[in-house]
Design a protein around this motif. Structure first.
Motif, PDB file in Angstrom:
ATOM      1  N   ALA A  52     -18.025-126.039  -3.717  1.00  0.00           N
ATOM      2  CA  ALA A  52     -19.090-126.962  -4.138  1.00  0.00           C
ATOM      3  C   ALA A  52     -20.215-126.987  -3.107  1.00  0.00           C
ATOM      4  O   ALA A  52     -21.399-126.963  -3.463  1.00  0.00           O
ATOM      5  CB  ALA A  52     -18.526-128.364  -4.350  1.00  0.00           C
ATOM      6  N   ALA A  53     -19.856-127.020  -1.829  1.00  0.00           N
ATOM      7  CA  ALA A  53     -20.875-127.021  -0.764  1.00  0.00           C
ATOM      8  C   ALA A  53     -21.676-125.729  -0.787  1.00  0.00           C
ATOM      9  O   ALA A  53     -22.902-125.736  -0.633  1.00  0.00           O
ATOM     10  CB  ALA A  53     -20.213-127.218   0.602  1.00  0.00           C
ATOM     11  N   TRP A  54     -21.007-124.589  -1.002  1.00  0.00           N
ATOM     12  CA  TRP A  54     -21.719-123.311  -1.066  1.00  0.00           C
ATOM     13  C   TRP A  54     -22.673-123.279  -2.268  1.00  0.00           C
ATOM     14  O   TRP A  54     -23.811-122.821  -2.154  1.00  0.00           O
ATOM     15  CB  TRP A  54     -20.755-122.130  -1.141  1.00  0.00           C
ATOM     16  N   LEU A  55     -22.223-123.776  -3.410  1.00  0.00           N
ATOM     17  CA  LEU A  55     -23.090-123.812  -4.587  1.00  0.00           C
ATOM     18  C   LEU A  55     -24.355-124.616  -4.311  1.00  0.00           C
ATOM     19  O   LEU A  55     -25.427-124.291  -4.815  1.00  0.00           O
ATOM     20  CB  LEU A  55     -22.346-124.409  -5.791  1.00  0.00           C
ATOM     21  N   ASP A  64     -11.047-114.634   1.032  1.00  0.00           N
ATOM     22  CA  ASP A  64     -10.083-113.617   0.609  1.00  0.00           C
ATOM     23  C   ASP A  64     -10.808-112.316   0.246  1.00  0.00           C
ATOM     24  O   ASP A  64     -11.490-111.754   1.091  1.00  0.00           O
ATOM     25  CB  ASP A  64      -9.192-114.143  -0.514  1.00  0.00           C
ATOM     26  N   ASP A  65     -10.700-111.846  -1.006  1.00  0.00           N
ATOM     27  CA  ASP A  65     -11.299-110.566  -1.402  1.00  0.00           C
ATOM     28  C   ASP A  65     -12.695-110.707  -1.999  1.00  0.00           C
ATOM     29  O   ASP A  65     -13.247-109.736  -2.518  1.00  0.00           O
ATOM     30  CB  ASP A  65     -10.399-109.851  -2.412  1.00  0.00           C
ATOM     31  N   LEU A  66     -13.278-111.917  -1.939  1.00  0.00           N
ATOM     32  CA  LEU A  66     -14.594-112.162  -2.548  1.00  0.00           C
ATOM     33  C   LEU A  66     -15.636-112.559  -1.502  1.00  0.00           C
ATOM     34  O   LEU A  66     -15.356-113.353  -0.612  1.00  0.00           O
ATOM     35  CB  LEU A  66     -14.504-113.297  -3.581  1.00  0.00           C
ATOM     36  N   LEU A  67     -16.834-112.024  -1.652  1.00  0.00           N
ATOM     37  CA  LEU A  67     -17.991-112.445  -0.871  1.00  0.00           C
ATOM     38  C   LEU A  67     -19.057-112.897  -1.853  1.00  0.00           C
ATOM     39  O   LEU A  67     -19.547-112.110  -2.666  1.00  0.00           O
ATOM     40  CB  LEU A  67     -18.545-111.302  -0.011  1.00  0.00           C
ATOM     41  N   TRP A  68     -19.390-114.193  -1.802  1.00  0.00           N
ATOM     42  CA  TRP A  68     -20.461-114.757  -2.605  1.00  0.00           C
ATOM     43  C   TRP A  68     -21.721-114.729  -1.758  1.00  0.00           C
ATOM     44  O   TRP A  68     -21.687-115.062  -0.578  1.00  0.00           O
ATOM     45  CB  TRP A  68     -20.149-116.208  -2.960  1.00  0.00           C
ATOM     46  N   SER A  69     -22.850-114.363  -2.362  1.00  0.00           N
ATOM     47  CA  SER A  69     -24.112-114.384  -1.621  1.00  0.00           C
ATOM     48  C   SER A  69     -25.263-114.648  -2.583  1.00  0.00           C
ATOM     49  O   SER A  69     -25.138-114.460  -3.792  1.00  0.00           O
ATOM     50  CB  SER A  69     -24.328-113.063  -0.884  1.00  0.00           C
ATOM     51  N   VAL A  70     -26.367-115.110  -2.010  1.00  0.00           N
ATOM     52  CA  VAL A  70     -27.572-115.384  -2.780  1.00  0.00           C
ATOM     53  C   VAL A  70     -28.731-114.694  -2.069  1.00  0.00           C
ATOM     54  O   VAL A  70     -28.916-114.867  -0.871  1.00  0.00           O
ATOM     55  CB  VAL A  70     -27.849-116.897  -2.895  1.00  0.00           C
ATOM     56  N   LEU A  77     -21.666-111.374  -6.315  1.00  0.00           N
ATOM     57  CA  LEU A  77     -20.255-111.471  -5.980  1.00  0.00           C
ATOM     58  C   LEU A  77     -19.765-110.070  -5.634  1.00  0.00           C
ATOM     59  O   LEU A  77     -19.811-109.164  -6.469  1.00  0.00           O
ATOM     60  CB  LEU A  77     -19.464-112.032  -7.176  1.00  0.00           C
ATOM     61  N   THR A  78     -19.332-109.892  -4.388  1.00  0.00           N
ATOM     62  CA  THR A  78     -18.819-108.606  -3.939  1.00  0.00           C
ATOM     63  C   THR A  78     -17.302-108.699  -3.857  1.00  0.00           C
ATOM     64  O   THR A  78     -16.758-109.638  -3.273  1.00  0.00           O
ATOM     65  CB  THR A  78     -19.401-108.227  -2.565  1.00  0.00           C
ATOM     66  N   ILE A  79     -16.643-107.716  -4.464  1.00  0.00           N
ATOM     67  CA  ILE A  79     -15.188-107.691  -4.514  1.00  0.00           C
ATOM     68  C   ILE A  79     -14.674-106.564  -3.629  1.00  0.00           C
ATOM     69  O   ILE A  79     -15.149-105.426  -3.714  1.00  0.00           O
ATOM     70  CB  ILE A  79     -14.694-107.508  -5.959  1.00  0.00           C
ATOM     71  N   ASP A  80     -13.724-106.904  -2.769  1.00  0.00           N
ATOM     72  CA  ASP A  80     -13.099-105.938  -1.854  1.00  0.00           C
ATOM     73  C   ASP A  80     -14.106-105.260  -0.933  1.00  0.00           C
ATOM     74  O   ASP A  80     -13.879-104.121  -0.502  1.00  0.00           O
ATOM     75  CB  ASP A  80     -12.321-104.865  -2.619  1.00  0.00           C
ATOM     76  N   TYR A  85     -21.438-107.409  -7.913  1.00  0.00           N
ATOM     77  CA  TYR A  85     -21.799-107.787  -9.272  1.00  0.00           C
ATOM     78  C   TYR A  85     -22.815-108.922  -9.232  1.00  0.00           C
ATOM     79  O   TYR A  85     -22.843-109.718  -8.291  1.00  0.00           O
ATOM     80  CB  TYR A  85     -20.571-108.270 -10.047  1.00  0.00           C
ATOM     81  N   VAL A  86     -23.630-109.024 -10.272  1.00  0.00           N
ATOM     82  CA  VAL A  86     -24.576-110.122 -10.439  1.00  0.00           C
ATOM     83  C   VAL A  86     -23.893-111.231 -11.235  1.00  0.00           C
ATOM     84  O   VAL A  86     -23.228-110.968 -12.242  1.00  0.00           O
ATOM     85  CB  VAL A  86     -25.847-109.649 -11.180  1.00  0.00           C
ATOM     86  N   VAL A  87     -24.080-112.468 -10.765  1.00  0.00           N
ATOM     87  CA  VAL A  87     -23.587-113.641 -11.495  1.00  0.00           C
ATOM     88  C   VAL A  87     -24.831-114.355 -12.023  1.00  0.00           C
ATOM     89  O   VAL A  87     -25.660-114.822 -11.249  1.00  0.00           O
ATOM     90  CB  VAL A  87     -22.780-114.577 -10.576  1.00  0.00           C
ATOM     91  N   ASP A  88     -24.976-114.419 -13.338  1.00  0.00           N
ATOM     92  CA  ASP A  88     -26.217-114.983 -13.888  1.00  0.00           C
ATOM     93  C   ASP A  88     -26.312-116.489 -13.653  1.00  0.00           C
ATOM     94  O   ASP A  88     -25.321-117.168 -13.389  1.00  0.00           O
ATOM     95  CB  ASP A  88     -26.379-114.634 -15.369  1.00  0.00           C
TER      96      ASP A  88
END
Length: 100
Positions: A52-55, A64-70, A77-80, A85-88
């Motif tokens: 929630a804070a990141w959002l 873990d295996d995910l990197l969220w970035s803006v 969203l980067t996996i491994d 990938y783009v998150v709309d």
């Protein structure tokens, strides 16, 4: 102690604009955490408050295996540490509503 958060599930479709591939992830919201699944594989377990804070603030969040970035108003969203990938925007808003 009840945190007031309701459990639930959300399917999230992310896309790769380069290869035009799409991926469906399942987010399972529990009272204190969120588990992100791809099929039978657990990609991450994220504390609800941290997500929630990141959002709210953006930036980068590695769990873990995910990197969220803006970047430039676009959520990625980067996996491994290999495939991004783009998150709309609508999906980000749905996740923010689900985590609140």
């Amino acid at each position: 102690m009840d945190s007031g958060h309701r459990p639930g599930r959300e399917e999230v479709v992310v896309s790769d604009e380069v290869t035009r591939s799409v991926m469906v992830l399942e987010f399972v919201f529990r009272c204190e955490d969120i588990t992100v699944w791809f099929g039978a594989r657990t990609l991450a377990v994220i504390e609800r408050g941290v997500f929630a804070a990141w959002l709210w603030r953006g930036g980068a969040l590695l769990v873990d295996d995910l990197l969220w970035s803006v970047e430039g108003g676009t959520t990625f969203l980067t996996i491994d540490a290999r495939h991004t990938y783009v998150v709309d925007g609508e999906t980000v808003r749905r996740l923010a509503t689900a985590v609140a």
